[in-house]
Design a protein around this motif. Sequence first.
Motif, mmCIF file in Angstrom:
data_model
loop_
_atom_site.group_PDB
_atom_site.id
_atom_site.type_symbol
_atom_site.label_atom_id
_atom_site.label_comp_id
_atom_site.label_asym_id
_atom_site.label_seq_id
_atom_site.Cartn_x
_atom_site.Cartn_y
_atom_site.Cartn_z
ATOM 1 N N ILE A 64 0.830 -1.203 0.000
ATOM 2 C CA ILE A 64 0.000 0.000 0.000
ATOM 3 C C ILE A 64 0.870 1.260 0.000
ATOM 4 O O ILE A 64 0.614 2.223 -0.748
ATOM 5 C CB ILE A 64 -0.944 0.009 1.220
ATOM 6 N N PHE A 89 1.224 4.232 -3.234
ATOM 7 C CA PHE A 89 1.084 5.689 -3.235
ATOM 8 C C PHE A 89 2.405 6.384 -3.573
ATOM 9 O O PHE A 89 2.411 7.462 -4.171
ATOM 10 C CB PHE A 89 0.561 6.171 -1.877
ATOM 11 N N ASN A 90 3.513 5.737 -3.222
ATOM 12 C CA ASN A 90 4.813 6.329 -3.547
ATOM 13 C C ASN A 90 5.101 6.330 -5.045
ATOM 14 O O ASN A 90 5.891 7.138 -5.540
ATOM 15 C CB ASN A 90 5.933 5.584 -2.823
ATOM 16 N N PHE A 93 3.209 7.219 -7.462
ATOM 17 C CA PHE A 93 2.773 8.471 -8.090
ATOM 18 C C PHE A 93 3.914 9.489 -8.071
ATOM 19 O O PHE A 93 4.206 10.149 -9.074
ATOM 20 C CB PHE A 93 1.552 9.034 -7.352
ATOM 21 N N GLN A 94 4.570 9.610 -6.929
ATOM 22 C CA GLN A 94 5.693 10.534 -6.798
ATOM 23 C C GLN A 94 6.876 10.079 -7.638
ATOM 24 O O GLN A 94 7.593 10.882 -8.231
ATOM 25 C CB GLN A 94 6.107 10.655 -5.327
ATOM 26 N N TRP A 105 -0.869 -1.098 -8.616
ATOM 27 C CA TRP A 105 -0.930 -2.106 -7.545
ATOM 28 C C TRP A 105 -0.025 -3.299 -7.874
ATOM 29 O O TRP A 105 0.707 -3.786 -7.006
ATOM 30 C CB TRP A 105 -2.368 -2.569 -7.331
#
Length: 480
Positions: A123, A127-128, A130-131, A209
């Motif tokens: 998880i 999200f990391n 995207f950066q 994912w």
Amino acid sequence: MEKTWKNGLICLMGGILFHYLFYGKALGISYPLYILYIYLVFYFRVPSNGNREKIVDFLLLGSAVMLSLTFVLFNNGILLFLNFLMVPALIFIHMVHARRWNFDQWGNRLFIKSMVFTFFETILKFFNLFQFFANISKRNMNDQSFQMAKKIMIGIFISIPLLWTILYLLISSDQHFEQLLGQLPNWFYDANIGSLVFQLVLVLVITLWLFAFFITLSKPLVIPGQVEETQPVKMDIVIVSTVLLLLNFVYFLYSAVQFTYFFTGDPSSTSLSYTYAEYARRGFNELTLVSIINLGILFVLTHIGKFPKQVLPKMIKLLLSMIVIFTFVMLGSAYYRLSLYEQAYGYTYSRLYAHAFMILLVVLLALAMFKVFKEKFKLLRAMFIVSLLAYVLVNYLNMDQLIVKQNMARYAETGKLDVSYLQSLSYDAILTLIKSDNELFKEILKNKKVELMDDNENWQSYNFSRSKARKLLEKWEKVN
């Protein structure tokens, strides 16, 4: 797997394939095909931790593959729903064990920790990412160009819903403007922008994912804090013996009552005046629950409990053995009660699954009994393996055909048949219904044929059971 564009492209293909196989389509051959793709990426792109895969890894792999194939071979809605949840869980457990389990000594609590940490690491990486992609783009251009591209993209995203709304209003207000744009207005009018955006987001989410999960599997497992196995709970021999002795006394009385009339006579002929069905319904659930409680007691005392000596005291072993024997008696009683209930009301999914569950309980009790005398035996692992194999076996027994056969045998003896319930069975039952050649089934078969003719399935939703049922019903209709 590393954060490279090549691996990102592979995961993007996984996202696109997910959309192509599943979006707006019923599950069928698409399910095992996608599982195949996931495992191809896993074995070719995720490096091994240096340890060879063990028997349990192949068991998990085989079970996941066989359960995924049920979406092609069978049509039982209950089992397919459970398999839809079970297969991803098995794949996750297998991949974590095969790639992140670096400990020589097995630990139940430790392995659960490894799965929990892997899940939350995935998880976090999700999200990391995207950066990460933002940083990749930034490195390939100077700061001024990057900021310009960033602002242009923000402007495009803001303008899409605004332009769509304004154009739609302008088109609606002026016919000449509509004709000027030609077919473009129709496209804006008919296009489901919300659905298109959702599909793009779906592909992006699946891609990221998969990327995050495979990257996580490639990294060594680091569990903060000291790695410790579950500490056994100290137990007093006198207290435990007293509890077991009282339980055995109650079970002895109950078993004695059972043998006096239940196994040797007709329970409906006793002074209680219960019918077969009433007596069966009265005790089945309670006896099954007591058996589960006894299994839990055995598990706690043999797997979690610790006595002053390193081995179980002989008194405890004797009392546990007696509990197992009495539990076998209760399971036999519950099994017989359920059989009586089926004779009175017929065979259904829930009743046959209950039979299968009781057989599984017998096997699990036997394993617990073995643990009593062989204390180094890995009980939890053995129970998991047996339960998993039993579940896979139930999937391949074709319960629908079994229900029809058993109900037809009951019909021959009693003249009773719940035709409305047979109507609710899946297409797996069609072959047996046709072979029965019973007038009562003609309406069922006609309705099933109408359902199948109205079903315009695509190749992704192909199901062998449904396809075979369609062909059998076409032949049956010509004869009848």
